[in-house]
Design a protein around this motif. Sequence first.
Motif, PDB file in Angstrom:
ATOM      1  N   ALA A 284       0.791  -1.503  -0.527  1.00  0.00           N
ATOM      2  CA  ALA A 284       0.096   0.558  -0.201  1.00  0.00           C
ATOM      3  C   ALA A 284       1.211   1.588  -0.024  1.00  0.00           C
ATOM      4  CB  ALA A 284      -1.069  -0.026   1.526  1.00  0.00           C
ATOM      5  N   LEU A 287       2.296   1.760  -3.309  1.00  0.00           N
ATOM      6  CA  LEU A 287       1.042   2.040  -4.297  1.00  0.00           C
ATOM      7  C   LEU A 287       0.687   4.435  -3.939  1.00  0.00           C
ATOM      8  CD1 LEU A 287      -1.307  -0.565  -4.873  1.00  0.00           C
ATOM      9  CD2 LEU A 287       0.142  -0.119  -6.301  1.00  0.00           C
ATOM     10  N   ARG A 288       0.567   4.646  -2.882  1.00  0.00           N
ATOM     11  CA  ARG A 288       1.224   5.775  -2.427  1.00  0.00           C
ATOM     12  C   ARG A 288       2.159   6.762  -2.578  1.00  0.00           C
ATOM     13  NH1 ARG A 288       2.997   6.360   3.551  1.00  0.00           N
ATOM     14  NH2 ARG A 288       4.300   6.150   2.403  1.00  0.00           N
ATOM     15  N   ASN A 291       1.327   6.375  -6.316  1.00  0.00           N
ATOM     16  CA  ASN A 291       0.662   8.005  -7.330  1.00  0.00           C
ATOM     17  C   ASN A 291       1.203   9.191  -6.852  1.00  0.00           C
ATOM     18  OD1 ASN A 291      -2.092   8.880  -7.557  1.00  0.00           O
ATOM     19  ND2 ASN A 291      -1.632  10.077  -5.310  1.00  0.00           N
ATOM     20  N   LEU A 299      -8.189   0.462  -8.395  1.00  0.00           N
ATOM     21  CA  LEU A 299      -8.398  -0.350  -7.213  1.00  0.00           C
ATOM     22  C   LEU A 299     -10.032  -0.320  -7.053  1.00  0.00           C
ATOM     23  CD1 LEU A 299      -6.997  -2.687  -4.692  1.00  0.00           C
ATOM     24  CD2 LEU A 299      -7.728  -0.737  -3.269  1.00  0.00           C
ATOM     25  N   LEU A 314      -3.707   4.252   1.204  1.00  0.00           N
ATOM     26  CA  LEU A 314      -4.178   4.408  -0.148  1.00  0.00           C
ATOM     27  C   LEU A 314      -4.703   5.586  -0.601  1.00  0.00           C
ATOM     28  CD1 LEU A 314      -5.578   0.504  -0.694  1.00  0.00           C
ATOM     29  CD2 LEU A 314      -3.673   1.860  -1.601  1.00  0.00           C
ATOM     30  N   LYS A 315      -5.638   6.088   0.503  1.00  0.00           N
ATOM     31  CA  LYS A 315      -6.456   7.253  -0.040  1.00  0.00           C
ATOM     32  C   LYS A 315      -5.670   8.433   0.140  1.00  0.00           C
ATOM     33  CE  LYS A 315     -10.871   5.971   1.148  1.00  0.00           C
ATOM     34  NZ  LYS A 315     -12.509   6.114   1.798  1.00  0.00           N
ATOM     35  N   ILE A 324      -5.701   7.938  -5.708  1.00  0.00           N
ATOM     36  CA  ILE A 324      -5.413   6.414  -5.700  1.00  0.00           C
ATOM     37  C   ILE A 324      -7.098   6.215  -6.141  1.00  0.00           C
ATOM     38  CG2 ILE A 324      -5.175   4.227  -6.103  1.00  0.00           C
ATOM     39  CD1 ILE A 324      -2.926   4.464  -4.654  1.00  0.00           C
ATOM     40  N   THR A 326      -9.916   4.321  -5.760  1.00  0.00           N
ATOM     41  CA  THR A 326      -9.868   3.531  -4.869  1.00  0.00           C
ATOM     42  C   THR A 326     -11.951   2.897  -5.030  1.00  0.00           C
ATOM     43  OG1 THR A 326     -10.825   4.685  -2.787  1.00  0.00           O
ATOM     44  CG2 THR A 326      -8.285   3.001  -3.426  1.00  0.00           C
TER      45      THR A 326
END
Length: 413
Positions: A284, A287-288, A291, A299, A314-315, A324, A326
């Motif tokens: 995670a 991915l953060r 981004n 996702l 992730l947010k 991202i 989501t």
Amino acid sequence: MKKYSIKNLLFVPMLVLSLLMSLFPVAAVQAITTTTPDKATFTFTDPYKDSKRLLARVHDRIEQAPAGSTIRIAVYSIRNTDPTSDTKGVKDPTVNRLVAAYNRKVNVRILLDDHTKDFTRYPSVGYLASVLGTDKSKNSYVTWCKGGCNSSDSSGKVHVKMYLFSQSGTDKSIMISSSQSLTNLDDRFFDDAIEIAGNAGVYTSAYQYFNAMLKDKNTSYCKTVSDGPYTIFYFPSSSCTDPVLSAFSQVKCTGVNSKYGDGKGHTVIRLAQLSWTEPRTNVAKKLRDLNAQGCRIQLFYNSNQMDQDIMNILKTPAKDGRTIDTQDAHNSKISVHHKMFSINGLYRSKNTRFVVAGNSNMTGAGIHANNDMLVRVVTDAAYNAYQKQFVLLESHAHPSTDAAPGTGEDEEE
């Protein structure tokens, strides 16, 4: 902010020969060269329209297995009828096909997670065991491991969904890796399967894995096998490298050729995951960071199977405010059951597209405790097929909600 859409991002891949080499630098890579012509098939389920597509594919392969051939199945569960109305398990369509294959002199070898030894809940398994027997020295049998076959972790499971056929119809050396078990509970899931037929290297590695599981000696099994456009990652081991984290760690987000990524210079990453828990926090965080570096990431997840701490990571917005994309795919009893991702853009300094899918969840057990596998395919057909499934998921998903973790494997039958 406008939602990031993938519907207009289906590009025809232009792959170069060097991309057919192993893209994941994972320990214990076994390179195999095969001259056997092979073919791959990609199958997906839509619980709103066609939940039986994967089951039908497996059934078709079982029905076409000729006398003298061998079927090997390692799967979490078998149960396609209601145990209260089919108390002897004799109506199960999968079991009936396996029994019919056995009766026509096919060798039928079944390996299951030990929760299915409860024949009251899994009468289909009890019936199959009564026909095939449970002696692993015989040509046909049903057997179980004590937890995970290759793990000393007491929480380990035979979580893999692997179907092997030495021959079915005119095809030989067939390996199917799926996210779906052989149960009617899977009717409520979005699932996928990769079938590779005629590739001796892939097939040999898979039945070697099956035979290693049969030993049930709690010895780790961390192996990566590459053959042509295919790479298979076998688990578990406490020392296994995380192939998902490894892949994302080699992505560059900008400077992408206009024929790749989003067509505007950015790498595109898409994921669909049943479950995501704290032991895979590093994925995670990666991915953060991607981004923030300009990657376009989407996702699909289940709000009842996502740790809130993972979702919070992730947010995290980038400096320009992008987040991202989501998408919560959990609707009532319908869930994403996939364990898949795709990358389209700069990977190891090359423009490429590929998919990775299988049965290993984004959990610690998915690598370190459970018998599981992931398959990477670098072909035009694979990438395009999986992008269509992502479009389907997008049509049913809804904006991200707060996560509310469920019970993990209870959702996984």
